[in-house]
Design an enzyme around this catalytic site. Structure first.
Site, mmCIF file in Angstrom:
data_model
loop_
_atom_site.group_PDB
_atom_site.id
_atom_site.type_symbol
_atom_site.label_atom_id
_atom_site.label_comp_id
_atom_site.label_asym_id
_atom_site.label_seq_id
_atom_site.Cartn_x
_atom_site.Cartn_y
_atom_site.Cartn_z
ATOM 1 C CG ASN A 1 -11.827 9.119 10.632
ATOM 2 O OD1 ASN A 1 -11.457 10.033 11.351
ATOM 3 N ND2 ASN A 1 -13.109 8.912 10.313
ATOM 4 N NE ARG A 2 -3.419 7.073 11.178
ATOM 5 C CZ ARG A 2 -3.022 6.172 12.075
ATOM 6 N NH1 ARG A 2 -3.159 6.422 13.367
ATOM 7 N NH2 ARG A 2 -2.492 5.041 11.667
#
Ligand code: CTP
Ligand code: CA
Length: 224
Positions: free
Chosen positions: A34-35
């Site tokens: 994920n970011r």
């Protein structure tokens, strides 16, 4: 920075913070991720340290450096983070779950690299739910332990965002929930943050906007 940071008001308090984003292995060379950059979690650790706390950081795949003065446990996947947090929680007075934990992981991790030749034109992955670390720490809470969760939401409507936050804190069982709007230049990877903090009754107890360190200090003001 808030005035409180100069007060050493957290002297000797044992604070456990998770930061970063977990990576869920798929095969020896690939993962689902994920970011999350880990910036807000690291800012929390730095601010807590500056206020005199004993800080342990459980860090997953950070994109930012951690000051060497912070005791850091490196993990990668959600299962590793779960184990590290459960262990460190035994001696923590305050727990802050700032990490972005993958909700699902691949059901099986291939021993060798997945080869296109063996797969064909479409690849379907089966994912299984990860344990909810925050909910399990809250359920196993020791007496006097304060537990703070984060909520990453993409909802843009302020009322609906609050409704989501209220439902989330009651599911998690933590003391405070820091609602963090993410996506489109907000939250993940950015230098600044805007948060709304709810207590366990769903009441707004704090709102903060600014650098991640100033937001961190507002969150730490809740401990006292
Ligand atoms: N969290 C956790 N373990 C998980 C998933 C989330 O400990 N398996 C924690 C996060 O670190 C955060 C809080 O729970 O402190 C809320 O995470 P969030 O992703 O916003 O909520 P979810 O409960 O996963 O719900 P959803 O992603 O569906 O909104
Ligand atoms: Ca989630």
């Amino acid at each position: 920075e808030s005035a409180a940071s100069a007060l050493h008001d957290l002297t000797g308090r044992r604070v456990l913070i998770s930061a970063g984003g977990t990576r869920e292995p798929l095969d020896p060379v690939r993962f689902l991720g994920n970011r999350s950059s880990g910036k807000q979690g690291v800012a929390l650790a730095q601010a807590a340290l500056a206020r005199g706390a004993h800080v342990t950081l459980v860090a997953a795949n950070l994109e930012v450096p951690v000051p060497t003065s912070i005791t850091t446990v490196m993990v990668s996947s959600a299962l590793e983070m779960h184990e590290a947090m459960a262990l460190a929680a035994e001696s923590a007075e305050v727990i802050i779950m700032a990490a972005a934990v993958a909700d699902y992981r691949p059901k099986t991790v291939q021993l060798g690299k997945i080869k296109k030749e063996d797969v064909g034109n479409t690849l379907t992955l089966e994912l299984v739910k990860n344990p909810d670390i925050l909910a399990s720490l809250s359920a196993a809470r020791r007496r006097g332990q304060l537990i703070i969760g984060f909520a990453a939401e993409t909802e843009t409507d302020a009322d609906r965002l609050l409704t989501l936050g209220r439902a989330k804190i009651s599911r998690k069982g933590c003391d405070y929930l820091v609602i963090n709007r993410v996506g489109q230049g907000a939250g993940f990877g950015t230098e600044r943050n805007t948060v709304t903090v709810l207590d366990r009754h769903g009441v707004i107890v704090n709102e903060a906007s600014g650098s991640k360190v100033s937001v961190a200090n507002c969150i730490l003001d809740l401990i006292g």
